[in-house]
Design a protein around this motif. Structure first.
Motif, PDB file in Angstrom:
ATOM      1  N   GLU B   1       0.806  -1.177   0.131  1.00 52.48           N
ATOM      2  CA  GLU B   1      -0.075   0.097  -0.083  1.00 52.48           C
ATOM      3  C   GLU B   1       0.868   1.377  -0.021  1.00 52.48           C
ATOM      4  OE1 GLU B   1      -3.058  -0.030   3.110  1.00 52.48           O
ATOM      5  OE2 GLU B   1      -3.118   2.145   2.978  1.00 52.48           O
ATOM      6  N   ASP B   2       0.575   2.190  -0.892  1.00 51.95           N
ATOM      7  CA  ASP B   2       1.391   3.447  -0.750  1.00 51.95           C
ATOM      8  C   ASP B   2       1.035   4.292   0.339  1.00 51.95           C
ATOM      9  OD1 ASP B   2       0.033   3.973  -4.369  1.00 51.95           O
ATOM     10  OD2 ASP B   2       1.728   2.882  -3.877  1.00 51.95           O
ATOM     11  N   LYS B   3       2.254   4.683   0.731  1.00 52.72           N
ATOM     12  CA  LYS B   3       2.202   5.637   2.182  1.00 52.72           C
ATOM     13  C   LYS B   3       3.275   6.788   1.994  1.00 52.72           C
ATOM     14  CE  LYS B   3       3.800   3.816   6.774  1.00 52.72           C
ATOM     15  NZ  LYS B   3       4.666   2.776   7.381  1.00 52.72           N
ATOM     16  N   VAL B   4       2.601   7.740   2.719  1.00 52.72           N
ATOM     17  CA  VAL B   4       3.460   9.166   2.800  1.00 52.72           C
ATOM     18  C   VAL B   4       3.453   9.494   4.332  1.00 52.72           C
ATOM     19  CG1 VAL B   4       3.330  11.514   2.223  1.00 52.72           C
ATOM     20  CG2 VAL B   4       2.574   9.802   0.460  1.00 52.72           C
ATOM     21  N   VAL B   5       4.550   9.623   4.864  1.00 52.30           N
ATOM     22  CA  VAL B   5       4.699  10.074   6.143  1.00 52.30           C
ATOM     23  C   VAL B   5       5.414  11.496   6.378  1.00 52.30           C
ATOM     24  CG1 VAL B   5       5.622   9.215   8.350  1.00 52.30           C
ATOM     25  CG2 VAL B   5       4.714   7.738   6.861  1.00 52.30           C
ATOM     26  N   GLN B   6       4.656  12.303   6.844  1.00 52.64           N
ATOM     27  CA  GLN B   6       5.213  13.589   7.330  1.00 52.64           C
ATOM     28  C   GLN B   6       5.744  13.696   8.827  1.00 52.64           C
ATOM     29  OE1 GLN B   6       1.723  15.687   4.880  1.00 52.64           O
ATOM     30  NE2 GLN B   6       3.068  17.227   5.736  1.00 52.64           N
ATOM     31  N   SER B   7       6.709  14.786   9.260  1.00 56.18           N
ATOM     32  CA  SER B   7       7.262  14.882  10.180  1.00 56.18           C
ATOM     33  C   SER B   7       7.783  16.246  10.301  1.00 56.18           C
ATOM     34  CB  SER B   7       8.354  14.026  10.772  1.00 56.18           C
ATOM     35  OG  SER B   7       9.426  14.008   9.921  1.00 56.18           O
ATOM     36  N   PRO B   8       7.635  17.036  11.537  1.00 53.00           N
ATOM     37  CA  PRO B   8       7.084  16.545  12.408  1.00 53.00           C
ATOM     38  C   PRO B   8       5.464  16.656  12.528  1.00 53.00           C
ATOM     39  CG  PRO B   8       7.644  18.783  13.059  1.00 53.00           C
ATOM     40  CD  PRO B   8       8.430  18.488  11.334  1.00 53.00           C
ATOM     41  N   LEU B   9       4.669  16.172  13.291  1.00 49.57           N
ATOM     42  CA  LEU B   9       3.449  16.376  13.350  1.00 49.57           C
ATOM     43  C   LEU B   9       2.915  17.648  13.515  1.00 49.57           C
ATOM     44  CD1 LEU B   9       1.904  12.819  14.771  1.00 49.57           C
ATOM     45  CD2 LEU B   9       2.395  13.555  12.085  1.00 49.57           C
ATOM     46  N   SER B  10       3.578  18.320  14.532  1.00 51.23           N
ATOM     47  CA  SER B  10       3.218  19.803  14.823  1.00 51.23           C
ATOM     48  C   SER B  10       4.544  20.584  15.203  1.00 51.23           C
ATOM     49  CB  SER B  10       2.118  19.793  15.747  1.00 51.23           C
ATOM     50  OG  SER B  10       2.778  19.319  17.155  1.00 51.23           O
ATOM     51  N   LEU B  11       4.473  21.690  14.886  1.00 50.39           N
ATOM     52  CA  LEU B  11       5.681  22.509  15.241  1.00 50.39           C
ATOM     53  C   LEU B  11       5.188  24.039  15.609  1.00 50.39           C
ATOM     54  CD1 LEU B  11       8.765  22.495  14.717  1.00 50.39           C
ATOM     55  CD2 LEU B  11       8.310  23.014  12.413  1.00 50.39           C
ATOM     56  N   VAL B  12       5.993  24.499  16.817  1.00 48.55           N
ATOM     57  CA  VAL B  12       5.451  25.755  17.201  1.00 48.55           C
ATOM     58  C   VAL B  12       6.748  26.505  17.227  1.00 48.55           C
ATOM     59  CG1 VAL B  12       4.446  27.277  19.093  1.00 48.55           C
ATOM     60  CG2 VAL B  12       3.775  24.866  18.793  1.00 48.55           C
ATOM     61  N   VAL B  13       6.785  27.782  16.425  1.00 48.22           N
ATOM     62  CA  VAL B  13       7.764  28.602  16.328  1.00 48.22           C
ATOM     63  C   VAL B  13       7.429  30.286  16.423  1.00 48.22           C
ATOM     64  CG1 VAL B  13       9.008  27.073  14.686  1.00 48.22           C
ATOM     65  CG2 VAL B  13       7.580  28.886  14.126  1.00 48.22           C
ATOM     66  N   HIS B  14       8.268  30.881  16.655  1.00 50.85           N
ATOM     67  CA  HIS B  14       8.277  32.294  16.824  1.00 50.85           C
ATOM     68  C   HIS B  14       8.385  32.945  15.468  1.00 50.85           C
ATOM     69  CE1 HIS B  14       8.391  31.606  21.271  1.00 50.85           C
ATOM     70  NE2 HIS B  14       7.349  32.413  21.149  1.00 50.85           N
ATOM     71  N   GLU B  15       7.780  34.090  15.279  1.00 55.07           N
ATOM     72  CA  GLU B  15       8.114  34.888  13.892  1.00 55.07           C
ATOM     73  C   GLU B  15       9.454  35.168  13.730  1.00 55.07           C
ATOM     74  OE1 GLU B  15       5.588  38.662  14.053  1.00 55.07           O
ATOM     75  OE2 GLU B  15       4.620  37.928  12.353  1.00 55.07           O
ATOM     76  N   GLY B  16      10.060  34.868  12.585  1.00 56.81           N
ATOM     77  CA  GLY B  16      11.192  35.026  12.128  1.00 56.81           C
ATOM     78  C   GLY B  16      12.184  33.916  12.222  1.00 56.81           C
ATOM     79  N   ASP B  17      11.747  32.815  12.690  1.00 60.01           N
ATOM     80  CA  ASP B  17      12.168  31.565  12.766  1.00 60.01           C
ATOM     81  C   ASP B  17      12.238  30.920  11.447  1.00 60.01           C
ATOM     82  OD1 ASP B  17      11.482  30.263  15.936  1.00 60.01           O
ATOM     83  OD2 ASP B  17      12.842  31.864  15.417  1.00 60.01           O
ATOM     84  N   THR B  18      13.266  29.980  11.008  1.00 60.59           N
ATOM     85  CA  THR B  18      13.108  29.137   9.772  1.00 60.59           C
ATOM     86  C   THR B  18      12.781  27.634  10.298  1.00 60.59           C
ATOM     87  OG1 THR B  18      15.064  30.638   8.730  1.00 60.59           O
ATOM     88  CG2 THR B  18      14.699  28.043   8.208  1.00 60.59           C
ATOM     89  N   VAL B  19      11.911  26.969   9.396  1.00 60.55           N
ATOM     90  CA  VAL B  19      11.277  25.633   9.581  1.00 60.55           C
ATOM     91  C   VAL B  19      11.609  24.857   8.535  1.00 60.55           C
ATOM     92  CG1 VAL B  19       9.477  26.396  11.235  1.00 60.55           C
ATOM     93  CG2 VAL B  19       8.986  26.162   8.858  1.00 60.55           C
TER      94      VAL B  19
END
Lengths: 115, 116
Positions: B1-19
């Protein structure tokens, strides 16, 4: 001038009822889709039609029946609604963009709540 | 079965940060990988990637695909509160006949929250 439109936007109903969601696109695309997005935001394809012909039919209960009266419309009928059917249902259509790639355009979604 | 996995599931940053958001996949008959941004309503298209190593860029967002290692990253520099959204990665596959009719398999999404 909405590209992909769905009605209704919200649908609240009781278990066991039958309901329909309508979708229309004015982009001239040949292919349309129905997706289900659950509470964890997981978006999963259900059906796809190309020129009114069913081409993708993922594993969904046969209580769900899509109908495409013409290539601009793809409706979704759900019989005997269950609690687990509560989700946001997105319609989409796809076609070639001026940038040369095949992009899917999504409708605004229908939030279905089964009580 | 085709599978796509993303990470992280959630991310909290401050303005100006790079993600950096990650997407890995295991599919048969890969055709392309797409990134979408979903705010309150419908997913909106960001990028489509078909070739390895070629960066796609749009303003502060950029993305690249590695078809050998089967992953893609989405970078957002100098984040703003308006970047807060769910970012979805999807892979388009072909069917056995070589056509795809646009079937997309989505990952579970990364919820990005940017605080002022």
């Amino acid at each position: 001038d909405t590209a992909v439109s769905q009605t209704p936007k919200y649908l609240v109903t009781q278990m066991g009822n039958d309901k329909s969601i309508k979708c229309e696109q004015n982009l001239g695309h040949d292919t349309m889709y129905w997706y289900k997005q659950d509470s964890k935001k997981f978006l999963k394809i259900m059906f796809s039609y190309n020129n009114k012909e069913l081409i993708i039919n993922e594993t969904v209960p046969n209580r769900f029946s899509p109908k495409s009266p013409d290539k601009a419309h793809l409706n979704l009928h759900i019989n005997s609604l269950e609690l687990g059917d509560s989700a946001v249902y997105f319609c989409a259509s796809s076609g070639w963009t001026s940038g040369g790639y095949n992009e899917q355009f999504f409708g605004p979604g229908t939030r279905l709540t089964v009580l | 079965e085709d599978k796509v996995v993303q990470s992280p599931l959630s991310l909290v940053v401050h303005e100006g940060d790079t993600v950096t958001l990650n997407c890995s996949y295991e599919v048969t008959n890969f055709r392309s990988l797409l990134w979408y941004k979903q705010e309150k309503k419908a997913p909106t298209f960001l990028f489509m990637l078909t070739s390895s190593g070629i960066e796609k860029k749009s303003g502060r967002l950029s993305s690249i695909l590695d078809k050998k290692e089967l992953f893609s990253i989405l970078n957002i520099t100098a984040t703003q509160t308006g970047d807060s959204a769910v970012y979805l990665c999807a892979v388009k596959v072909s069917n056995a006949g070589g056509t795809s009719y646009g079937k997309l398999t989505f990952g579970q999404g990364t919820i990005l929250t940017v605080h002022p």
